[in-house]
Design a protein around this motif. Sequence first.
Motif, mmCIF file in Angstrom:
data_model
loop_
_atom_site.group_PDB
_atom_site.id
_atom_site.type_symbol
_atom_site.label_atom_id
_atom_site.label_comp_id
_atom_site.label_asym_id
_atom_site.label_seq_id
_atom_site.Cartn_x
_atom_site.Cartn_y
_atom_site.Cartn_z
ATOM 1 N N GLY A 113 40.915 28.799 41.997
ATOM 2 C CA GLY A 113 42.220 28.259 42.377
ATOM 3 C C GLY A 113 42.191 26.746 42.482
ATOM 4 O O GLY A 113 43.119 26.064 42.027
ATOM 5 N N ALA A 135 37.391 33.170 44.007
ATOM 6 C CA ALA A 135 38.840 33.008 43.879
ATOM 7 C C ALA A 135 39.271 31.633 44.381
ATOM 8 O O ALA A 135 40.130 30.982 43.768
ATOM 9 C CB ALA A 135 39.570 34.110 44.649
ATOM 10 N N PHE A 171 33.412 37.188 46.041
ATOM 11 C CA PHE A 171 34.597 37.157 45.185
ATOM 12 C C PHE A 171 35.707 36.322 45.814
ATOM 13 O O PHE A 171 36.500 35.710 45.110
ATOM 14 C CB PHE A 171 35.078 38.568 44.882
ATOM 15 C CG PHE A 171 34.078 39.367 44.086
ATOM 16 C CD1 PHE A 171 33.732 38.989 42.798
ATOM 17 C CD2 PHE A 171 33.467 40.477 44.633
ATOM 18 C CE1 PHE A 171 32.800 39.695 42.060
ATOM 19 C CE2 PHE A 171 32.543 41.203 43.915
ATOM 20 C CZ PHE A 171 32.200 40.814 42.619
ATOM 21 N N LEU A 172 35.774 36.304 47.132
ATOM 22 C CA LEU A 172 36.750 35.440 47.808
ATOM 23 C C LEU A 172 36.425 33.975 47.561
ATOM 24 O O LEU A 172 37.316 33.159 47.324
ATOM 25 C CB LEU A 172 36.774 35.734 49.307
ATOM 26 C CG LEU A 172 37.360 37.069 49.724
ATOM 27 C CD1 LEU A 172 37.181 37.274 51.220
ATOM 28 C CD2 LEU A 172 38.818 37.154 49.344
#
Length: 57
Positions: A18, A14, A10-11
């Motif tokens: 972004g 993200a 999930f990091l």
Amino acid sequence: MRPLLNASRFLVLAAVLGSLLSAMALYAYGLVDTIVVITRTLTTGDVSTAGAKAVKT
């Protein structure tokens, strides 16, 4: 340890989202800026070296 590795995806997601959003924002800004410069050049009719220097900045 395994749940931590599973959650790390999930990091990465993200970071990818972004980067995608920032790239889209920069593309939109460049498109709008290009349209403004073209419109200003066509409406003023200032096609000269001074106008070219103004477009350059």
